[in-house]
Design a protein around this motif. Structure first.
Motif, PDB file in Angstrom:
ATOM      1  N   SER A 235      -0.887  -4.286  -4.036  1.00 37.97           N
ATOM      2  CA  SER A 235      -1.530  -3.253  -4.838  1.00 37.97           C
ATOM      3  C   SER A 235      -1.914  -2.069  -3.970  1.00 37.97           C
ATOM      4  O   SER A 235      -2.713  -2.209  -3.046  1.00 37.97           O
ATOM      5  CB  SER A 235      -2.783  -3.837  -5.504  1.00 37.97           C
ATOM      6  OG  SER A 235      -3.705  -2.801  -5.749  1.00 37.97           O
ATOM      7  N   PRO A 236      -1.336  -0.903  -4.249  1.00 35.68           N
ATOM      8  CA  PRO A 236      -1.640   0.281  -3.431  1.00 35.68           C
ATOM      9  C   PRO A 236      -3.126   0.635  -3.474  1.00 35.68           C
ATOM     10  O   PRO A 236      -3.641   1.244  -2.533  1.00 35.68           O
ATOM     11  CB  PRO A 236      -0.804   1.388  -4.070  1.00 35.68           C
ATOM     12  CG  PRO A 236       0.203   0.705  -4.906  1.00 35.68           C
ATOM     13  CD  PRO A 236      -0.407  -0.586  -5.349  1.00 35.68           C
ATOM     14  N   VAL A 237      -3.790   0.234  -4.538  1.00 36.81           N
ATOM     15  CA  VAL A 237      -5.205   0.561  -4.666  1.00 36.81           C
ATOM     16  C   VAL A 237      -6.053  -0.319  -3.739  1.00 36.81           C
ATOM     17  O   VAL A 237      -6.925   0.156  -3.029  1.00 36.81           O
ATOM     18  CB  VAL A 237      -5.665   0.385  -6.135  1.00 36.81           C
ATOM     19  CG1 VAL A 237      -7.148   0.693  -6.271  1.00 36.81           C
ATOM     20  CG2 VAL A 237      -4.812   1.249  -7.052  1.00 36.81           C
ATOM     21  N   GLU A 238      -5.741  -1.613  -3.755  1.00 34.68           N
ATOM     22  CA  GLU A 238      -6.562  -2.540  -2.967  1.00 34.68           C
ATOM     23  C   GLU A 238      -6.186  -2.603  -1.488  1.00 34.68           C
ATOM     24  O   GLU A 238      -7.014  -2.915  -0.648  1.00 34.68           O
ATOM     25  CB  GLU A 238      -6.479  -3.942  -3.573  1.00 34.68           C
ATOM     26  CG  GLU A 238      -7.154  -4.047  -4.932  1.00 34.68           C
ATOM     27  CD  GLU A 238      -7.096  -5.475  -5.455  1.00 34.68           C
ATOM     28  OE1 GLU A 238      -7.816  -6.324  -4.915  1.00 34.68           O
ATOM     29  OE2 GLU A 238      -6.310  -5.726  -6.394  1.00 34.68           O
ATOM     30  N   PHE A 239      -4.918  -2.355  -1.173  1.00 38.77           N
ATOM     31  CA  PHE A 239      -4.457  -2.432   0.219  1.00 38.77           C
ATOM     32  C   PHE A 239      -5.202  -1.378   1.045  1.00 38.77           C
ATOM     33  O   PHE A 239      -5.221  -0.197   0.682  1.00 38.77           O
ATOM     34  CB  PHE A 239      -2.943  -2.179   0.264  1.00 38.77           C
ATOM     35  CG  PHE A 239      -2.281  -2.566   1.550  1.00 38.77           C
ATOM     36  CD1 PHE A 239      -2.594  -3.764   2.193  1.00 38.77           C
ATOM     37  CD2 PHE A 239      -1.316  -1.747   2.125  1.00 38.77           C
ATOM     38  CE1 PHE A 239      -1.956  -4.134   3.389  1.00 38.77           C
ATOM     39  CE2 PHE A 239      -0.674  -2.106   3.318  1.00 38.77           C
ATOM     40  CZ  PHE A 239      -1.000  -3.297   3.944  1.00 38.77           C
ATOM     41  N   PRO A 240      -5.840  -1.779   2.151  1.00 43.28           N
ATOM     42  CA  PRO A 240      -6.683  -0.821   2.881  1.00 43.28           C
ATOM     43  C   PRO A 240      -5.914   0.255   3.647  1.00 43.28           C
ATOM     44  O   PRO A 240      -6.521   1.217   4.109  1.00 43.28           O
ATOM     45  CB  PRO A 240      -7.484  -1.706   3.840  1.00 43.28           C
ATOM     46  CG  PRO A 240      -6.692  -2.955   3.979  1.00 43.28           C
ATOM     47  CD  PRO A 240      -5.953  -3.138   2.692  1.00 43.28           C
ATOM     48  N   PHE A 241      -4.612   0.077   3.784  1.00 39.04           N
ATOM     49  CA  PHE A 241      -3.841   1.107   4.467  1.00 39.04           C
ATOM     50  C   PHE A 241      -3.093   1.923   3.422  1.00 39.04           C
ATOM     51  O   PHE A 241      -2.569   1.374   2.462  1.00 39.04           O
ATOM     52  CB  PHE A 241      -2.855   0.482   5.469  1.00 39.04           C
ATOM     53  CG  PHE A 241      -3.512  -0.493   6.401  1.00 39.04           C
ATOM     54  CD1 PHE A 241      -4.789  -0.245   6.929  1.00 39.04           C
ATOM     55  CD2 PHE A 241      -2.891  -1.679   6.746  1.00 39.04           C
ATOM     56  CE1 PHE A 241      -5.406  -1.143   7.777  1.00 39.04           C
ATOM     57  CE2 PHE A 241      -3.511  -2.594   7.601  1.00 39.04           C
ATOM     58  CZ  PHE A 241      -4.767  -2.328   8.114  1.00 39.04           C
ATOM     59  N   LYS A 242      -3.055   3.212   3.641  1.00 35.94           N
ATOM     60  CA  LYS A 242      -2.464   4.089   2.628  1.00 35.94           C
ATOM     61  C   LYS A 242      -1.169   4.701   3.140  1.00 35.94           C
ATOM     62  O   LYS A 242      -1.031   5.015   4.331  1.00 35.94           O
ATOM     63  CB  LYS A 242      -3.447   5.213   2.262  1.00 35.94           C
ATOM     64  CG  LYS A 242      -4.795   4.703   1.727  1.00 35.94           C
ATOM     65  CD  LYS A 242      -4.659   3.763   0.514  1.00 35.94           C
ATOM     66  CE  LYS A 242      -5.984   3.079   0.191  1.00 35.94           C
ATOM     67  NZ  LYS A 242      -5.800   1.914  -0.706  1.00 35.94           N
ATOM     68  N   ILE A 243      -0.271   4.867   2.210  1.00 39.78           N
ATOM     69  CA  ILE A 243       1.044   5.414   2.538  1.00 39.78           C
ATOM     70  C   ILE A 243       0.901   6.803   3.176  1.00 39.78           C
ATOM     71  O   ILE A 243       0.095   7.615   2.748  1.00 39.78           O
ATOM     72  CB  ILE A 243       1.948   5.420   1.275  1.00 39.78           C
ATOM     73  CG1 ILE A 243       3.396   5.670   1.651  1.00 39.78           C
ATOM     74  CG2 ILE A 243       1.469   6.423   0.243  1.00 39.78           C
ATOM     75  CD1 ILE A 243       4.376   5.285   0.537  1.00 39.78           C
ATOM     76  N   LYS A 244       1.667   7.002   4.223  1.00 39.66           N
ATOM     77  CA  LYS A 244       1.747   8.291   4.921  1.00 39.66           C
ATOM     78  C   LYS A 244       0.454   8.708   5.615  1.00 39.66           C
ATOM     79  O   LYS A 244       0.367   9.814   6.153  1.00 39.66           O
ATOM     80  CB  LYS A 244       2.202   9.411   3.979  1.00 39.66           C
ATOM     81  CG  LYS A 244       3.687   9.324   3.694  1.00 39.66           C
ATOM     82  CD  LYS A 244       4.167  10.517   2.911  1.00 39.66           C
ATOM     83  CE  LYS A 244       5.659  10.397   2.637  1.00 39.66           C
ATOM     84  NZ  LYS A 244       6.104  11.323   1.626  1.00 39.66           N
TER      85      LYS A 244
END
Lengths: 480, 480
Positions: free
Chosen positions: B122-131
């Motif tokens: 989940s992009p929301v929960e994952f603590p690392f963000k794209i780019k």
């Protein structure tokens, strides 16, 4: 007197060819080099410890060992040389000419021109006696001195080479080495026998929260598995090879409080076959390496410690490892005419007597036992979801003479199944971080651990685990 | 569409070329293999984690990384493929054709035929963000997840290779590896900051003798030196490479409660030159290895973490290491116009500010400082017996950016001098076994220890030691 250049068979590369030269006019050589025939200087200098002294008419014959090989160098000294203090166990620094030996017992010998006794050794006080073969049990009383005997010197060279072979196997198969921590706040196996860690001199107050050095209670690791599983979310394959700990009270021949484990974890592994291939590969590669590179040292064990073991090892290597399921194992036990002390019903754990029977039954080769009952294995083992006898994808490797050598499993990578199992054990909070690994890009994976001392016991035929580790730690014993 | 065979420069051998094949019809490859041009199959299968997703008209562009290399593989998917769940951080299993890439950014790309999302993220929960480029400090909050970032993945590959290079250096120079114990009943440095070990759940009673698990109080080792010295009585050269422990309260950027040390001990060493040759050799061999074999990963650090560090490292390697005595060091400090916070009188210990000044003064190359005052060093350091300023044959290696990297000394091998010194410190009974080493065939010897994390800090230019170890343990912090 001619300088000789001889070649010998497979000499162990280890501990030969020290690159640092002496400032003395004669070049310094390790004894394995002097014996190898690679020496092109006629006048050489060696340093080591006297392992035998024999006076004969006009000559003194010494055997000098420097730990670079099992075989000593024979040194011949005339009575003109000052050899006072040259006793069994003393340290010497000798220059002389390396010549072909007239005896068949050795290819070369050193005709001494100068002998310096670097460190004396009183034959009366030294606990090891010349020409006596001390038992491994006797040697164990002298953990600071036993490395000075042939047998324990051989063990340490072997252990070093085996360790190197373990690293080489994983490197060649492109595993990333991870230094998993010794101090940890979790308990991988989910059950007792842990050592706790706090700063010295501080009263321990188990429930005092922030009074702990690390704010939480901390323990010595029992396995690097969970930390390797962290890495399974980012690498194709990882391993760790280091000390692990159990506060076991037992003083068995197979247990230590501090022992070494080689552990591996493989990402995207979907079957136990993937794990068994690595386990078998590791056993074979390491064994073939030490049989080849430490032939002399291995032979010493197989001659004096475990006669007949070499044939057993060759037999193990000549066959494909055997695979049976736990359920098949139970069937074999129940069909057997042998009476066992422990029950052999489906669902019961396999005891040493069962393991030994199964290994023998399957032809005295290493034996994989797969798919154990769900209730016998820890929470992380992957549920096979079979019926009615629910099993998990776990595998043990049993070997002749030792029993369990490796234990491994696929890990439960499915978030919901893992969550349910942890919740049932009331471990959901403790292992929140472990659950998170399954939340973000979870992959099927699995791994195993191999007890390094048990491995050495198996190959060398050493009965007691205390004799295959430099410094043994067990209940009531931690000298040095 | 043609299959391409390309060769790239120095690719890291590590983590490439996994030997275990998939049961799928397409052969499974690691991404470093796919990128290397060594792949001769046109249809391949890869598995890894999505590091970027970019939708463009009819195509989806993914970067997939499997930890086998820093560089990801570009995957191109047409809109016909089902790519639901393909998000940043998700795990994927992709088959397709490996083709020459039209872009200059990569040599090859994979034209996907099938994409399976193995593990969602989940992009929301994952603590690392794209780019987003997260700071090392931010990543430290996620010890179980930070290996999934480029920078920490690079660090772990580098650490694995450096560790392997350390072992290789010692093996090539014929040192026997000794697994020195973690649990010990002695305190090598003779002073506090020890962790004590007892079974969990037991009240600690420091003076209760036989109530201890091991019958005596036991600690986590602060150094394997004394145990290596045991082996110096039987081998030409030995080493150990493993975890060591200090219960230091400080949360400095250079200290951890659990850290790795490579330690060596050399028998028949008679001068500090013998030790310095090994220290310099170890530093050079390890550094040259990782600069060559992990060029891409090293470059990432030198680009984003420590700009300018590469030039400094090249400068260090291009020069011979510098050697000064402690006394010369004190003279340099006293001649300097710089004001120091700590005293610079003869007899005072060198502080970080002094070490930094000396390294700079000597040309920003690694600097050996030798022959420290007798009273500054532990009981085992060999007495130089000089007058009037009594010194011992000890040596520290200071390096740019870090300060003390190695500490070593010749050891007092003379029974009477050692006995006197131990008696003065009332340690004669505790170290009875250590004295016995000097009684039976004692030889001059010496050794050193190199802090492995500090080594990595020095070469990679990482400011905080917590960022160069898989799982950092320090005061108030031991997650997982």
């Amino acid at each position: 007197m001619m300088f000789v250049k001889l070649t010998r068979g497979s000499t162990c590369k280890l501990a030969c060819g020290f690159k640092f030269r002496s400032h003395n006019s004669s070049s310094k050589f390790r004894i394995c080099q002097a014996l190898s025939g690679d020496v092109t200087d006629s006048d050489i200098r060696i340093q080591g410890w006297v392992r035998s002294v024999r006076a004969q008419k006009e000559h003194l014959f010494l055997h000098v060992n420097d730990g670079s090989s099992l075989q000593p160098l024979q040194v011949v000294a005339t009575s003109e040389l000052d050899a006072r203090g040259v006793t069994f166990g003393s340290a010497v620094d000798i220059t002389g000419s390396l010549v072909k030996s007239p005896s068949k017992k050795q290819s070369v010998e050193l005709h001494a021109k100068h002998i310096q006794v670097v460190g004396e050794c009183s034959p009366v006080e030294f606990p090891f006696k010349i020409k006596e073969r001390h038992s491994l049990e006797y040697l164990r009383q002298f953990p600071h001195l036993r490395c000075r005997t042939n047998i324990f010197g051989a063990l340490l060279r072997l252990r070093s080479e085996a360790s190197s072979a373990v690293h080489a196997f994983f490197k060649e198969n492109n595993f990333v080495q991870i230094h998993t921590p010794v101090i940890t706040s979790n308990d991988c196996e989910g059950a007792g026998e842990l050592f706790q860690v706090e700063p010295a001199g501080r009263e321990r107050t188990p429930d005092a929260g922030n009074q702990h050095f690390f704010s939480v209670p901390t323990f010595l690791t029992v396995s690097g598995q969970l930390h390797l599983e962290v890495m399974s979310g980012a690498f194709p394959a990882v391993y760790t090879f280091g000390p692990t700990f159990r506060a076991e009270k037992s003083q068995s021949r197979r247990h230590l409080a501090e022992f070494y484990m080689a552990e591996a974890e493989i990402s995207f592994a979907r079957s136990l076959q993937d794990l068994m291939a690595v386990m078998e590969g590791l056993f074979r590669a390491t064994t073939e390496h030490i049989l080849t590179c430490c032939a002399e040292d291995v032979a010493l064990f197989h001659k004096y410690v475990a006669p007949g073991r070499r044939e057993q090892v060759d037999h193990m290597l000549s066959k494909k490892f055997h695979v049976i399921s736990y359920t098949e194992g139970i069937d074999i036990l129940n069909r057997s005419s042998q009476r066992f002390s422990f029950p052999t019903e489906w669902g019961c754990d396999l005891q040493t007597e069962h393991e030994k029977y199964l290994v023998k039954h399957c032809g005295d080769v290493p034996l994989f036992v797969t798919d154990y009952p769900y209730d016998l294995k820890p929470f992380y083992a992957r549920d096979n979801q079979d019926q009615p006898r629910r099993t998990v994808a776990a595998v043990d490797l049993l070997v002749p003479g030792v029993g369990e050598l490796c234990g491994g499993s696929l890990r439960e990578e499915r978030l919901e199944l893992l969550r349910t199992r942890l919740a049932r054990a009331e471990l959901e909070d403790t292992y929140g971080w472990y659950l998170e690994l399954r939340k973000f890009g979870s992959v099927p994976h699995g791994g195993f651990g191999m007890g390094f001392e048990r491995y050495l016991q198996c190959v060398l035929g050493v009965d007691n685990i205390k004799d295959v580790i430099p410094f043994a730690r067990f209940s009531h014993s931690c000298p040095l």
